[in-house]
Structures are given as structure tokens and as C-alpha cells.
Design a protein around this motif. Structure first.
Motif: not given
Ligand code: ADP
Ligand code: MG
Length: 740
Positions: A499-522
Motif C-alpha cells: 500500500d502506498r502512503t504519502v508522508l509529508s514534512n519528513q526529514t531524511i538523511t543522505f549519505y554522500a562522499y567528498d573528494v577523498d571518499y570520506n562519508e558526509v551526511e546531508i
């Protein structure tokens, strides 16, 4: 008291199977002032007697007294001293040093005797005059007739003012007129001496002899006074002095120069061997030292010909500082605007834009002054927009190219590259260095103080955020995907089939890398998420949400791609060696020096150690191989000189002095050879490309190591020859050389 006295002296010659009698039970005594003729047929023991009384050969039974003193306890050096002080020799086979002049032969005896310089010269000329050879004094001994040689030998025997002259068949090889002259000469000089002459032709000496001794089968069969001898008492005799270092050097030089052709031949061989060895050594050293160096990733475009300098306080350089760097020995040129070399971004050569055929990554940028005209086709760049590039890029002289920034991997994304400019190719580098060479006018342009973007890093970051960003769901990291062909109605869509639920106003953490491949959280808040019951993966992000994410990310990592222009200058140097010298010279309290070509890694030391270890083994083996060649050749030359050394000894030089002389000669040969080789390499080396590159790694200490090695090899050769040269006694050597 008799001067020389034999009591029941016997001498036997032992070979493997036989023992032959040289002389037996001889009892004789000799006085100063006598002129003794020893006769007898061949093999009767005349030479044996002569050799024993002159200390050239030992004896077995009985006792030989010299001035009343027993000699059975005499050591080699006692005999050397006795011969050197008292005995002058004249042999049948003219024991003369063929490569010396008459004057040098006579001089030799005086030098060994230690006469001073002034006296020596006068006395030598007097003696030469006395034997009637004044007109021949500068002739090489090898050019003299037999009679002249024998007279030269007599002059030399007299040189040392010794009380005893022994002459073994001095006229044996002479015609009767010369023989007559020589015998008369012996008599003339005999006044206050003891002269013992062996001859099988008694007639020749009859007129002069005061005593006749006849031998047969090793025994004296007749001993007769002929006329009254004027018996003398022995006055003080000068003993030979020890040869000084200076004299040794003089002898060594004279010996080398006495045979110029041989010297030239040996020298050429030495130089060949030394050059080959030096080249191999240089090559090994440069390999080892190069391994210790590694290209920096911070300044990817900086070749070994450039050094970057920045002030520690970040300020700009003033004129006197620039002058100071310009005056440094290893610095060829100073560029005030190091940024014109484009240090911190990757750049590419292209035709017009990145999609054209014919392009390539640039490994380094440099000044065209580092180029040799002969290595390029075309001309060196002059105008601001002129360059020389490698043939690798497939462009020709006269073509127009663009130089662009690109991303770190050589992947272009439309719109990410920026251009440094459009350039005219004036020359192609035939050595295929993937380097772009700019003109002086280009490199001397002022640079802006604006903050610059490191395009390569920026593109790397953009790639990271687009393709490598995950979110955490159900304790799994799931990659996000940004669809551009069907727009999402929510910010974040997570695929599933429940079932599909639409949630609004959520905060989500993304995990990306910087140039040296260290993880940064956004984290992004206020997202609208379509969230079904998840059990399969698939996360899509809307284009709007992604641009928010990217902006946040790039803002966060600004310091990784923005370049604040640094007040750096760039020095042009010749290569690694000069670059490292500059590092050593610059005051590190005031300046930061970057030599990007020189950043060392951790495994390198180990690698360098092993390479050095292998090089030492290789060089040693190679050196020994080369020197065995030198040894084989020099051996023949030395063998031919054995006779000369026996003569040196027969006129009073002691064996240890001669041993030093042999070693000194060899060491001098290799030292001179080394110096000549170094001069050749210095003058010719700059024209031999492979050598120039290697030579810049050589340090002063390497030259000393090489010189030391060659000198040691020389000494070792000398020591080996010593064994050969002095294995036989004087008399063995001289009688063997009679056959030659
Ligand atoms: P001479 O000079 O009267 O001709 P030598 O004194 O040379 O005689 O020789 C005397 C004897 O000793 C000879 O029988 C000779 O063969 C022998 N003899 C001399 N020198 C050697 C030697 N080096 N080895 C063996 N026998 C020798
Ligand atoms: Mg003889």
C-alpha cells in the motif's frame, strides 16, 4: 782483516731430481785495492762465487765473513743493505733499463743512494764523461751498442761510490775493441776498490789483474798473485738512504713516461674501463634516486623542472626576494605568477571542444625555456597564445588548439569544462613528453586574485552526489536515482508493491562522499515521500529535491574545490638534482617549498634499500670483471718490466720501496684515468642525452666513491703484481732475462 772472506763455503743447486754443485769448499779472502780475475771453463762455478760474495745468492756450508762479521744470520734486508752500500754490479747481459736514457740510468743509482739534487746531477755527468758517453747521455739505452751499454752500466755501478765492483763476463758479448775499452775502464776506476772480474778470456785482463783465480768443477784450482796490489783500508761508505715519498712519485712518473706508447695504450684501456663503469654506476644511482621520488597528487601538473615557493606568512614576494631566487645557482628562471602554470586542475588539449577527434590529457605544464630546439619540430613559442605540445596529441605545427580543464578522470560532462584559451601550435616535442610548453610571455602574465574553481574537483564532487548517494532504509544503504524522463509527483519515492502512503514534512538523511571518499551526511527536511510497504529496493529523487541536495552538499564542501589564489612563485630548474638542491638551499623558516616531483611514499625506503643492495652486488661483480681485463693486459706489461725491477734491486733499492713504487704507479694510472674520464664526461656528457639525465643525480660524494674505488682497484692490481715481480730473486730474474 780481510774485507770479504770465505771459509769452506759450498753452494749447491737443488732441483726436483738433481743436486748440482755450484762451488765447494771455497776458502778465499779479498782485500780492497785488488783487481781479481776469475777464470775457468764454463760451468766451473765462477758466477756462483761472484753471486755469493756480492750477496746476490745464498750459500749452504761454511761461512762468509764481511768485514770480519759472520753472515749466516743475515736477513733479506741485511743483504739488501750490504749490496746497496758496498757492491756495484756489471753483468754480461748489460743489466740496463732499456726504456731509460743513459743519464736516467746513472741518475737512478744516485737517487736510490740518496745523493742530493745538485750533487747528483754533477756526479752523473762526470761519470758519463768518464766512460766516454757524454755525446750519448740522452739516448735511450735500447738504442746503444753492446759496448756502450756496458760502459753505461759501469758508470752506474760507480755512481754510488761503492768499494767493490763485481763484473761477470762484462765483455762476453762484446767485440774485441769494445772489450778492450771496457776492461781498461774497469782498471781505471779500480784504484781504490776491490774489483772482481769473471772472464773466460784471461788475456783480456792479464795486463791489469793483480791476482788470478782459476776454477774447475766448483773448486779453486789456482790462486796466484800477479803483481803487487795497492791494499787500502776502508773509509766511511755512504749508506743508501730511504727513498722519500717525493722520490717515489718522481720514479713513478718517470717510469710511466719512459714508455709513452705503453702508457698511452694502458691509459686508453683504463679510460674505457672507467667510463663504462662510471656510466653503469651513474645509471644505477639515478635509478635508485628516482625511485625515491614520486609525483605529487596535490600539484598534478608540476614536472621535475619546477619548484614552487610560497611565503610562510602568505604575503607576496618583493623584488629583492625575486632577485635572490634568480641568483641561485640551480635556478634557471623565476616566474612570479606560478598560477599561470595551472597547478591544481587537470587540463586537456582538444581541437575545438571535447567531442572532437584528437585530444589528450596533459601530464604537466612547463616553460618552453626547458626545451632544446633540437628536440622539437617547429619553433619555440613566443607570443602569449603560442605553445609546443607533444606529438602524442596528433596535432601539427600551425594548427589551433584549445586547452581546457576537465574532470579528474578524463570524463567530460557537457558544460563542466572551462577553457584556458585557444593556442597556436608552433612546435611539436619529439620526445613525446605529454607536457604543454608555454611561452615566456604567457607565463609572465599577471594572474587574477579572484577565487578560482578547481574544475576537476568540482566535477568529481558532482559525480559523487549524483551517482554515489545513498539513504539508509531498513538498515541497508540504498542508492538514490534521479529520473529525468518521468517527473516525480513526490520528492522521494521508494518503490515497493504494498500500500502506498504519502508522508509529508519528513526529514531524511543522505549519505554522500567528498573528494577523498570520506562519508558526509546531508539532511533535507520537508520532503514529501511516497512510501509503500517496502521490500524491494529502488529510491528515486525528484529533480527539485536533488538540486536542493546538491546545493547543500556543494556549500558544505566548498573548501574542497574553491581555490583562493596563492602568492606562489615558480622556479625553473634542470631536473631532480637541481630541484633538490634548491630545496636544501632555501630558508625553510621563511618559505614553504613545494617540489611536487619529490614527494616520497612509505614503501619507497625499502625499495631504495633493495635497489641499492642489488646495485652494490652488480657493480662489484661488474667492476671485478672489468678489472680482470685490465689485469690481464697490464700483467704482460709488468712481466716485461721484471728485469727493470731486478736492476733496481741490484743497485740498492730495497724490495719494500719497489713494492710501494709498483702500487703507486697503478694508483696513479687509475687516478689520472679517472680525472681524464671525468673531464671527458663533463665536456661530452651534455651532448649525450641519456647521460645528462643520469648525471644530474650524481653528487660530489659519488665522485669520491668512484675515485676511491678506482684507486683501491689500482692498489690491488699493484699488490698482485708485487707477488709476481718479486717471486724470483734478483739473480734468477736477471739470468732468466739473459735468454731474451
Ligand atoms: P760459470 O759461471 O763458471 O759458467 P756457474 O757458477 O754458473 O758457472 O755454474 C756452476 C755450476 O752450477 C754449473 O754446473 C751449473 O750448471 C750449476 N748452476 C749454476 N746456476 C744454477 C742454477 N740456477 N740452477 C742449477 N744449477 C746451476
Ligand atoms: Mg757464469
Amino acid at each position: 782483516m780481510a774485507m770479504i772472506k770465505l771459509e769452506q763455503v759450498s753452494k749447491y743447486y737443488r732441483s726436483e731430481e738433481t743436486v748440482s754443485v755450484g762451488m765447494k769448499n771455497i776458502s778465499l779472502s779479498f782485500e780492497l785495492g785488488e783487481f781479481v780475475a776469475v777464470t775457468g771453463e764454463s760451468g766451473s762455478g765462477k758466477s756462483t762465487l761472484l753471486n755469493v760474495i756480492s750477496g746476490l745468492d745464498g750459500y749452504e756450508d761454511g761461512e762468509l765473513f764481511l768485514f770480519g762479521e759472520e753472515t749466516s744470520h743475515y736477513t733479506i734486508s741485511d743483504w739488501e743493505r750490504y749490496r746497496g752500500t758496498y757492491i756495484g754490479f756489471v753483468f754480461q747481459n748489460y743489466n740496463i733499463i732499456d726504456s731509460y736514457t743513459v743519464y736516467q740510468n746513472v741518475m737512478l743509482a744516485l737517487e736510490i743512494q740518496g745523493y742530493n739534487r745538485h750533487e747528483r746531477k754533477k756526479r752523473a755527468l762526470e761519470l758519463i764523461d768518464k766512460v766516454g758517453l757524454t755525446s750519448h747521455k740522452n739516448h735511450k739505452a735500447s738504442k746503444l751498442s753492446g759496448g756502450q751499454k756496458q760502459r753505461a752500466v759501469i758508470a752506474r755501478a760507480l755512481a754510488k761510490d761503492c768499494p767493490v765492483i763485481v763484473a761477470d763476463e762484462p765483455t762476453g758479448n762484446l767485440d774485441s775493441a769494445s772489450a778492450e775499452q771496457v776492461m781498461k775502464l774497469l782498471h781505471d776506476i779500480a784504484k781504490h776498490k776491490l774489483v772482481v772480474v769473471v772472464t773466460h778470456d784471461y788475456e783480456q785482463v792479464q795486463a791489469y789483474a793483480t791476482r788470478k783465480i782459476k776454477m774447475h768443477d766448483g773448486e779453486v784450482v789456482e790462486d796466484k798473485k800477479i803483481k803487487k796490489a795497492d791494499i787500502q783500508t776502508l773509509k766511511e761508505v755512504p749508506t743508501p738512504k730511504k727513498l722519500g715519498v717525493l722520490n717515489l712519485f718522481r720514479f713513478a712518473i718517470r717510469n710511466l713516461l719512459a714508455t709513452p706508447k705503453k702508457l698511452l695504450f694502458l691509459m686508453i684501456m683504463q679510460i674505457l674501463v672507467i667510463s663504462v663503469f662510471t656510466i653503469v654506476y651513474t645509471n644505477q644511482i639515478s635509478q635508485i634516486r628516482e625511485v625515491g621520488l614520486e609525483q605529487s597528487s596535490v600539484f598534478p601538473l608540476v614536472p621535475e623542472t619546477r619548484v614552487l615557493i610560497e611565503k610562510r606568512d602568505g604575503s607576496s614576494f618583493n623584488a629583492s626576494e625575486i632577485d635572490y631566487f634568480e641568483s641561485m645557482r640551480n635556478v634557471k628562471a623565476v616566474y612570479e605568477h606560478a598560477n599561470n602554470f595551472y597547478n591544481e586542475s587537470r587540463i586537456y588539449v582538444t581541437k575545438n571542444n571535447i567531442f572532437d577527434y584528437g585530444r589528450g590529457r596533459v601530464v604537466a605544464t612547463d616553460s618552453a625555456i626547458t626545451l632544446n630546439q633540437r628536440d622539437i619540430t617547429g619553433t619555440l613559442p613566443k607570443a602569449v597564445n603560442e605553445v609546443v605540445i607533444s606529438s602524442y596529441y596528433d596535432f601539427n605545427v600551425g594548427e589551433t588548439i584549445k586547452i581546457n580543464y576537465g574532470d579528474a578522470y578524463g570524463w567530460y560532462q557537457e558544460g563542466t569544462e572551462t577553457s584556458i584559451g585557444t593556442f597556436l601550435v608552433t612546435g611539436i616535442d619529439n620526445l613525446d613528453r605529454e607536457t604543454v610548453y608555454f611561452s615566456e610571455s604567457f607565463l609572465n602574465q599577471p594572474t587574477s586574485n579572484e577565487v578560482m574553481i578547481d574544475q576537476s574537483r568540482l566535477s568529481r564532487l558532482e559525480e559523487n552526489i549524483r551517482y554515489n548517494t545513498t539513504i539508509l532504509y531498513d538498515s541497508n544503504k540504498i542508492y538514490i536515482y534521479i529520473p529525468d524522463n518521468y517527473p516525480l509527483t513526490v520528492d522521494l519515492y521508494i518503490e515497493g508493491d504494498g500500500d502506498r502512503t504519502v508522508l509529508s514534512n519528513q526529514t531524511i538523511t543522505f549519505y554522500a562522499y567528498d573528494v577523498d571518499y570520506n562519508e558526509v551526511e546531508i539532511t533535507l527536511s520537508n520532503l514529501t515521500i511516497s512510501e509503500p510497504e517496502f521490500y524491494s529496493y529502488g529510491v528515486m529523487l525528484s529533480e527539485d529535491a536533488f538540486s536542493d541536495l546538491r546545493d547543500t552538499y556543494l556549500l558544505l564542501l566548498e573548501n574542497q574545490y574553491l581555490i583562493t589564489p596563492r602568492q606562489m612563485i615558480s622556479l625553473s630548474v634542470d631536473g631532480y638534482y637541481a630541484g633538490n638542491k634548491v630545496i636544501d638551499t632555501v630558508d625553510s623558516d621563511l618559505y614553504k617549498v613545494y617540489y611536487p616531483a619529490n614527494i616520497s611514499g612509505s614503501l619507497r625506503e625499502l625499495q631504495v634499500f633493495f635497489l641499492s643492495f642489488l646495485a652494490v652486488i652488480l657493480l662489484t661483480l661488474f667492476g671485478l670483471f672489468l678489472y680482470s681485463i685490465v689485469h690481464a693486459v697490464t700483467k704482460n706489461v709488468m712481466n716485461a718490466r721484471k728485469k727493470d725491477f731486478a736492476i733496481f734491486r741490484s743497485i740498492g733499492a730495497n724490495q719494500s720501496t719497489l713494492a710501494q713504487l709498483v702500487v703507486l704507479e697503478q694508483v696513479m694510472m687509475s687516478t689520472i684515468g679517472f680525472i681524464i674520464t671525468m673531464l671527458l664526461i663533463t665536456f661530452l656528457g651534455s651532448n649525450i642525452t641519456f647521460l645528462t639525465a643520469d648525471l644530474q643525480y650524481m653528487e660530489l660524494k659519488d665522485y669520491f666513491i668512484l675515485l676511491g674505488a678506482f684507486m683501491a682497484f689500482g692498489a690491488w692490481l699493484g699488490l698482485r703484481f708485487n707477488k709476481k715481480v718479486f717471486k724470483q730473486s734478483v739473480i734468477e730474474t736477471l739470468s732468466l732475462s739473459r735468454g731474451e
